[in-house]
Design a protein around this motif. Sequence first.
Motif, mmCIF file in Angstrom:
data_model
loop_
_atom_site.group_PDB
_atom_site.id
_atom_site.type_symbol
_atom_site.label_atom_id
_atom_site.label_comp_id
_atom_site.label_asym_id
_atom_site.label_seq_id
_atom_site.Cartn_x
_atom_site.Cartn_y
_atom_site.Cartn_z
ATOM 1 N N ASN A 168 13.077 48.258 -31.407
ATOM 2 C CA ASN A 168 12.467 48.437 -30.105
ATOM 3 C C ASN A 168 12.859 49.831 -29.617
ATOM 4 O O ASN A 168 14.045 50.139 -29.479
ATOM 5 C CB ASN A 168 12.972 47.361 -29.139
ATOM 6 N N SER A 194 12.758 51.362 -26.749
ATOM 7 C CA SER A 194 13.534 51.462 -25.507
ATOM 8 C C SER A 194 15.008 51.185 -25.757
ATOM 9 O O SER A 194 15.880 51.889 -25.238
ATOM 10 C CB SER A 194 13.016 50.469 -24.473
ATOM 11 N N TYR A 195 15.293 50.169 -26.544
ATOM 12 C CA TYR A 195 16.683 49.834 -26.836
ATOM 13 C C TYR A 195 17.363 50.926 -27.667
ATOM 14 O O TYR A 195 18.547 51.205 -27.485
ATOM 15 C CB TYR A 195 16.794 48.496 -27.552
ATOM 16 N N VAL A 196 16.608 51.516 -28.562
ATOM 17 C CA VAL A 196 17.156 52.594 -29.387
ATOM 18 C C VAL A 196 17.534 53.785 -28.515
ATOM 19 O O VAL A 196 18.628 54.346 -28.637
ATOM 20 C CB VAL A 196 16.155 53.016 -30.491
ATOM 21 N N ILE A 219 18.139 53.824 -25.241
ATOM 22 C CA ILE A 219 19.252 53.452 -24.366
ATOM 23 C C ILE A 219 20.573 53.478 -25.128
ATOM 24 O O ILE A 219 21.579 54.014 -24.658
ATOM 25 C CB ILE A 219 19.014 52.064 -23.733
ATOM 26 N N GLY A 220 20.583 52.933 -26.309
ATOM 27 C CA GLY A 220 21.803 52.930 -27.124
ATOM 28 C C GLY A 220 22.252 54.333 -27.492
ATOM 29 O O GLY A 220 23.450 54.640 -27.438
#
Length: 93
Positions: free
Chosen positions: A57, A59-61, A63-64
């Motif tokens: 995903n 967005s998660y990448v 953010i991380g």
Amino acid sequence: MSSYDAPAGSPAAPPAPGGREPQVESPPRVGTIVWGLIVMALAALIIVSELRLVSLNGSYVVIGLMIGAGAALVVGGLLSSRGRDKATPTRKS
């Protein structure tokens, strides 16, 4: 003196052997290392996603990566400031 020799005061003249100042090597900057790691991580994630090994995903990448980069910059800055010599100021205020 040939036509290829530069006058002693010209910029093309080599410096005097006794007048050299030793070059001080500066350590690598934390920001440069962190941004290099971010680029390498993104490249690795793109390769993994193109090989369809893992579904990612976006967005998660992002953010991380931002959390990891921020933490690395803060820790690197703290370690860098801790290692400086406090007796001699290195920058103008």
